[in-house]
Design a protein around this motif. Structure first.
Motif, PDB file in Angstrom:
ATOM      1  N   ASP A 280       0.881  -1.108   0.048  1.00 13.99           N
ATOM      2  CA  ASP A 280      -0.084  -0.012   0.218  1.00 13.99           C
ATOM      3  C   ASP A 280       0.716   1.212   0.059  1.00 13.99           C
ATOM      4  O   ASP A 280       0.955   1.946   1.108  1.00 13.99           O
ATOM      5  CB  ASP A 280      -0.850   0.119   1.298  1.00 13.99           C
ATOM      6  N   SER A 321      -2.018  -1.583  -4.062  1.00 12.42           N
ATOM      7  CA  SER A 321      -3.034  -0.706  -3.649  1.00 12.42           C
ATOM      8  C   SER A 321      -2.530   0.804  -4.153  1.00 12.42           C
ATOM      9  O   SER A 321      -1.798   1.344  -3.489  1.00 12.42           O
ATOM     10  CB  SER A 321      -3.248  -0.645  -2.282  1.00 12.42           C
ATOM     11  N   SER A 327      -6.532   1.783  -0.791  1.00 12.51           N
ATOM     12  CA  SER A 327      -6.147   1.828   0.681  1.00 12.51           C
ATOM     13  C   SER A 327      -7.054   1.645   1.714  1.00 12.51           C
ATOM     14  O   SER A 327      -7.210   0.847   2.652  1.00 12.51           O
ATOM     15  CB  SER A 327      -5.040   3.156   0.700  1.00 12.51           C
ATOM     16  N   SER A 341       3.747  -0.992   4.001  1.00 13.37           N
ATOM     17  CA  SER A 341       3.216   0.179   3.735  1.00 13.37           C
ATOM     18  C   SER A 341       4.307   1.339   4.064  1.00 13.37           C
ATOM     19  O   SER A 341       5.094   0.953   5.202  1.00 13.37           O
ATOM     20  CB  SER A 341       1.860   0.704   4.253  1.00 13.37           C
ATOM     21  N   ARG A 350       0.753   6.411   4.119  1.00 15.28           N
ATOM     22  CA  ARG A 350      -0.387   5.478   4.451  1.00 15.28           C
ATOM     23  C   ARG A 350      -0.242   4.645   5.611  1.00 15.28           C
ATOM     24  O   ARG A 350      -1.193   3.965   6.281  1.00 15.28           O
ATOM     25  CB  ARG A 350      -0.863   4.675   3.002  1.00 15.28           C
TER      26      ARG A 350
END
Length: 554
Positions: A280, A321, A327, A341, A350
């Motif tokens: 992500d 993502s 997300s 992430s 994120r």
């Protein structure tokens, strides 16, 4: 030649070294300080030197603590060239744009808060336009190719194994008919890491400027930490929790994908063979594609996998993502999962949303696989914080917190000493940078004991002439960097401001009761509200509190 230290001096981030000769001036790196709000403020300070007189920048690698102030440099008048390897240039193309986007978003967020107090807008450190302009100045050179930078300065990059495109920068300076070699390590890579080859050997140098991040620690071997990560993943998934891996988008994320691919290819995930793995981070997604374009720089094991048709950065269950909607959807999915992430130190990006959604969960795990600077949210969690502040809310830390520093891209004490030990002609003097005090002192002592080489530890703003017996010849007029205590204070969760007393605000008792009730309900609903809805409500609560406090003070 005068050498000045404007970053990574008795601290780990903000690498920036100024080299001044009679005929030319260059910088080695121009990185951003990291480690909470106190360090952020240092980034906003004007450069202490005349930027317009800098002829060139030699960039050891693309990480933001080495490249992140380049757009600010051009904003203040730099018009020279930036010399780096092709892979570094490719990564800077995405990383500096991403950094500029973060600067703009954080400035917008801060401005909204300022407007509520009728205070001036906040200017970003630099903009997307600044990043675009600085990228036009990049010049690519190959590894192991000595190249002129100015009339009397040349550079040669030797692979340092720290990240894709990273290099030891050998700086050759000619003065009075004599050539002197200054080698800047940048960041020295860890040994036996996935994807990248080990650091190349240095042959010789007159002076060595050496990083010291892990100058007082030893890493475990590959199989030990590979097994450790696997055990954490299996235990967490069996509890029904999520594995959250804060990871630097460039380098560490790709190493994590390599490891998970290894587990899957060797049937090591047992009943969780199909566990979803989310990357992500748009930056990490783009960086992964750049890694694939530069597979020719990878290590022998990676090349062998590719020859067998196994791309180590691609496997079943891997999901990228890209959008904000993607997300947000991750945290509405109740299936146990692995989330990788950015940012790696948890100060932006994120990852902060995923921490907010998982730190309070006893069945989840947060796994740190990289260095956490003093003052960063990541360091706070490793140091045992019981609550942290995320998006205006105090979040309890109930998840299990792990630190696998062997995945670090930095060499440990043995690796750093090996840089010196394997040189055919060792340096006359060594300058230690890019380390905290304990690491610097320990590494200096080890160098003295093993090699009997004079070792210096400069402070922020120091000016050195390494050819002299008394090397420190002056100091720039710069503000001292924040202390550990100041960094910790700036990052600590602020105490809630007391709401004005109902007995002093005529006619507003019911509003105060409503605010308290709303705060309670928002806290209870935090598991089901979308991030945007929760944050918007907390914004309104803050506005109402501010109005009531102003009325109370009238």
């Amino acid at each position: 030649m005068n050498l000045s230290f404007f970053g990574a001096a008795k601290t780990v981030t903000g690498s920036l070294f100024l080299l001044e000769t009679e005929h030319s001036t260059i910088l080695v790196d121009c990185g951003m300080f990291q480690g909470g709000k106190a360090m952020d403020e240092v980034n906003y300070q004007p450069f202490a030197f005349d930027v317009s007189k800098v002829d060139a920048v030699v960039l050891t690698h693309a990480h933001i603590d080495h490249s992140g102030r380049l757009p600010k440099l051009i904003k203040e008048g730099f018009a020279g060239k930036i010399v780096a390897t092709q892979a570094t240039n490719d990564l800077c193309d995405i990383m500096l744009k991403d950094s500029a986007h973060i600067q703009e978003m954080e400035a917008q967020w801060a401005t909204r808060k300022k407007m509520r107090k009728s205070e001036p807008a906040v200017e970003p450190l630099y903009t997307q336009e600044d990043a675009e302009e600085v990228l036009k100045l990049f010049v690519s050179i190959d590894f192991d190719t000595k190249t002129a930078v100015t009339d009397n300065i040349s550079v040669n990059f030797i692979s340092s194994g720290h990240m894709l495109g990273s290099g030891f920068a050998e700086i050759f300076i000619t003065e009075n008919g004599k050539e002197t070699k200054y080698t800047f390590s940048g960041d020295v890579g860890n040994y036996n890491q996935p994807l990248l080859p080990d650091p190349s050997l240095l042959i010789s140098s007159d002076y060595l400027i050496l990083e010291s991040t892990y100058g007082n620690r030893y890493h475990d071997d590959l199989q030990t930490y590979r097994t450790q990560l696997l055990d954490i993943i299996l235990q967490t998934l069996r509890r029904g929790g999520n594995v959250i891996i804060p990871s630097f988008a460039v380098g560490r994320t790709q190493e994590m994908l390599y490891e998970i691919n290894y587990y899957k290819e060797n049937a090591m995930l047992a009943e969780f063979a199909d566990v979803p793995v989310f990357v992500d981070s748009p930056l990490a997604i783009n960086a992964t594609e750049i890694f694939k374009r530069h597979y020719h720089l990878s290590d022998a094991d990676t090349k062998a996998l590719l020859a067998q048709g196994d791309d180590p950065l691609m496997f079943a269950g891997l999901k990228y993502s890209s959008t904000t909607e993607d997300s947000i959807a991750i945290n509405f999915d109740t299936e146990p999962k692995i989330i990788i992430s950015a940012s790696g130190m948890c100060d932006a990006g994120r990852i902060r949303h995923h921490l907010k959604n998982n730190l309070w969960r006893e069945n989840s795990s947060i796994v740190f696989v990289g260095y956490q600077a003093e003052g960063s949210l990541g360091r706070m969690l490793l140091d045992g914080a019981k609550t942290v502040k995320l998006f205006g809310e105090d979040v309890a830390v109930n998840a299990k917190i792990y630190d696998i520093d062997a995945y670090s891209g930095h060499a440990d004490l043995n690796g750093l000493l090996n840089v010196i030990a394997t040189m055919q002609n060792r340096p006359e003097k060594i300058v230690l940078v890019h380390g905290e005090e304990d690491s610097l002192i320990n590494l200096a002592a080890e160098i003295k004991k093993k090699f009997n080489i004079r070792t210096l530890i400069p402070s922020y703003g120091d000016i050195l002439d390494l050819s002299l017996d008394k090397e420190i010849i002056g100091k720039w007029d710069v503000e001292a960097l924040p202390t550990k205590e100041e960094m910790a204070l700036s990052q600590a969760a602020p105490q809630p401001q007391p709401v004005a007393s109902a007995t002093l605000i005529r006619g507003n008792k019911d509003i105060l009761i409503a605010i308290a009730d709303l705060n309670k309900k928002v806290g209870n609903l935090k598991q089901t509200l979308s991030e945007s809805a929760h944050d918007r409500i907390m914004d309104y609560v803050g506005i109402i509190n501010m109005i009531l406090q102003k009325e109370n003070n009238r």
